[in-house]
Design an enzyme around this catalytic site. Structure first.
Site, PDB file in Angstrom:
ATOM      1  N   CYS A  78     -20.726  20.441  60.353  1.00 48.59           N
ATOM      2  CA  CYS A  78     -22.140  20.046  60.401  1.00 48.59           C
ATOM      3  C   CYS A  78     -22.281  18.632  60.961  1.00 48.59           C
ATOM      4  CB  CYS A  78     -22.778  20.202  59.013  1.00 48.59           C
ATOM      5  SG  CYS A  78     -24.583  20.212  59.083  1.00 48.59           S
ATOM      6  N   HIS A 166     -21.531  25.741  57.450  1.00 51.03           N
ATOM      7  CA  HIS A 166     -20.714  25.277  56.316  1.00 51.03           C
ATOM      8  C   HIS A 166     -19.762  26.393  55.857  1.00 51.03           C
ATOM      9  CE1 HIS A 166     -22.651  21.384  55.426  1.00 51.03           C
ATOM     10  NE2 HIS A 166     -23.721  21.955  55.976  1.00 51.03           N
ATOM     11  N   GLU A 168     -17.485  26.136  53.619  1.00 53.03           N
ATOM     12  CA  GLU A 168     -17.077  25.928  52.230  1.00 53.03           C
ATOM     13  C   GLU A 168     -17.968  26.631  51.210  1.00 53.03           C
ATOM     14  OE1 GLU A 168     -19.595  22.223  53.300  1.00 53.03           O
ATOM     15  OE2 GLU A 168     -18.374  23.747  54.301  1.00 53.03           O
ATOM     16  N   SER A 220      -9.572  14.844  22.119  1.00 55.83           N
ATOM     17  CA  SER A 220     -10.882  15.316  21.684  1.00 55.83           C
ATOM     18  C   SER A 220     -10.883  16.787  21.312  1.00 55.83           C
ATOM     19  CB  SER A 220     -11.894  15.118  22.827  1.00 55.83           C
ATOM     20  OG  SER A 220     -11.546  15.954  23.927  1.00 55.83           O
TER      21      SER A 220
END
Length: 508
Positions: A78, A166, A168, A220
């Protein structure tokens, strides 16, 4: 050093997705801002230029010197493609119509290495306001759509490519194939970056870095801190001192269960009951950020005291993961604070220790895969994300021991119900929220005036976006009835059907 793909970030919302897709190919990659490019070493096998909200025609548009990459393969995505064209005297102009959404490839050069096995008419995802109108003679067009003539191009005689769409995002149906063509075939990456290989390398690096030094870590019960601790434990054994603090804001029975799990894993761990200190610090506070800061401050005080009981500790271990690192060095600097991050950032400065972060190159899903390789208890690895401030930000308003008790009971019935009905693994995160709202109810012949509990369950990949989970009505009916009948203090249950965005996953 392991071979890698260098991803340069120009500010696109999709940059992290590029990295995730490359890593799914078992190839290591790193994201760096375009204005902080690392030294180009022999380990870098190729470069990907991300998208951007900017235009190459802007006066201060992001720019780089392409000569520093020599003959390395380069893929512009892009904005990255527009930058390649613009810097080679191509023409980039505003699109006549903003091109956003699905498109189809109406021409594909299947002889080109980048587009092998990419179907004609393949669906791709466009998201751009500018269009590459022309490219110089040394470039060739290798793909087009009905409205974008130059949807992909190649610099002849080189390994430089540009694509206007794109690859991805999942909406580009064969995007992973395209990235595989670039990363594996064009860049010649070996695809040997696996969880097993990561563990072997990480443990060896930790042994070298830490030697016989002592490390202290706060755990945690979550995935990140647990996996980080097990890696350090493999490297230095009993020289790792773990501390698990009960802040009075954990789920029902969680302190005892998690402590037992850690001891079963062979960790050198100490449990600290600090409930009263946290309740005192939270007294009369109802504003979310004030609660978070009080919890963070109190945690540092408690942890600091306990850590100083251990002699000659030189390192502080932390479960920082890669998205936190990316955020701190992003193109625009740290993003606006929507709410304080649950990681406690003041510890290293206060305690004057060096920091060791064995997971700071991994995404969340990769952390889980590494945990599986380490043989960590599946109940910890599969645990839903839980906020650092715990139930404090799921109790809207002031925190009291009684409000914590009520929410723990509600939450326990909800989570237990999800497990019993086989729904726990199907949602990304679930929990209950206690609202500062009282409603009238009738139980038997008595009028009640008690609080409202909201149930929240979402489906997501990484928490960046989330949709509310469409749980079966029969299940919601059963769990609602269970809560109202069994939890004194709640007489009404509602289900949150908000998605992120616009709503966040947590209410505070």
């Amino acid at each position: 050093m392991a071979e890698q793909i260098l991803i340069l970030d120009f500010g696109s919302q999709y940059t992290q997705l590029i990295a995730r897709r490359v890593r799914e190919l078992n190839v290591y990659c790193e994201i760096h801002p375009y204005n902080h490019i690392p030294e180009v070493t022999a380990s870098i096998k190729g470069v990907i230029l991300s998208g951007s909200p900017c235009s190459v025609r802007d006066k201060d548009a992001p720019d780089i010197d392409l000569k520093q990459f020599g003959s390395l393969p380069v893929l512009g995505v892009c904005y990255g493609a527009q930058l390649l064209a613009h810097k080679s005297d191509g023409t980039v102009l505003p699109s006549q119509i903003r091109e956003y959404g699905r498109a189809r490839l109406t021409s594909v050069n299947h002889h080109n290495e980048l587009l092998k096995e990419i179907s004609l008419d393949s669906q791709v995802w466009m998201s751009h306001a500018d269009t590459i109108e022309s490219i110089p003679d040394q470039f060739e067009i290798i793909a087009s759509t009905p409205s974008v003539k130059i949807a992909a191009f190649h610099l002849k005689g080189s390994k430089t490519y540009g694509i206007q769409f794109h690859p991805e995002v999942t909406h580009t149906l064969e995007g992973k194939n395209l990235l595989r063509n670039f990363v594996v075939h064009i860049c010649d990456c070996a695809q040997d970056w696996t969880p097993d290989q990561f563990v072997e390398t990480a443990v060896a690096d930790l042994k070298k870095k830490l030697g016989s030094d002592k490390v202290v870590m706060a755990l945690s019960g979550g995935v990140d801190s647990t996996v980080a601790a097990m890696l350090v434990h493999r490297a230095i054994g009993k020289n790792l001192y773990c501390i698990f603090v009960d802040n009075g804001l954990l789920r029902k029975g969680e302190f005892e269960q998690v402590l037992a799990s850690y001891r079963g894993m062979g960790l050198n761990i100490k449990g600290i009951d600090a409930k009263d200190k946290f309740y005192k610090a939270l007294h009369a506070l109802s504003e979310p950020e004030a609660k978070r800061k009080a919890i963070g401050r109190t945690f540092i005080e408690v942890f600091d005291v306990e850590a100083h009981r251990i002699e000659d500790v030189k390192w502080l271990g932390q479960g920082t993961i890669y998205p936190d690192v990316i955020e701190s060095v992003s193109v625009k600097g740290p993003s606006a604070t929507i709410k304080s991050h649950h990681n406690v950032g003041g510890l290293p400065e206060k305690m004057k220790m060096k920091v060791v972060e064995p997971l700071n190159t991994l995404f969340k899903d990769e952390v889980r895969l590494v945990g599986k390789t380490l043989g960590i208890d599946p109940t910890i690895l599969g645990r839903h994300p839980f906020p650092g401030p715990g139930l404090a930000i799921r109790i809207l308003g002031e925190i009291t021991p009684e409000s914590v008790r009520i929410l723990q009971e509600v939450d326990d019935l909800f989570i237990s119900g999800l497990r019993t009905h086989g729904l726990y693994e199907k949602v990304w995160q679930a929990g209950a929220v206690l609202l500062p709202v009282y409603s009238v109810g009738v139980m038997g012949d008595e009028r009640t005036y008690e609080q409202v509990a909201a149930l929240r369950a979402v489906v997501s990949v990484d928490g960046m976006t989330a949709d509310w989970a469409h749980l079966p009505h029969e299940f919601l009916s059963e769990v609602s009835s269970d809560i109202i009948n069994k939890v004194k203090g709640v007489n009404r249950v509602v289900y949150d059907i908000s998605s992120k965005p616009p709503a966040t996953i947590e209410w505070e």
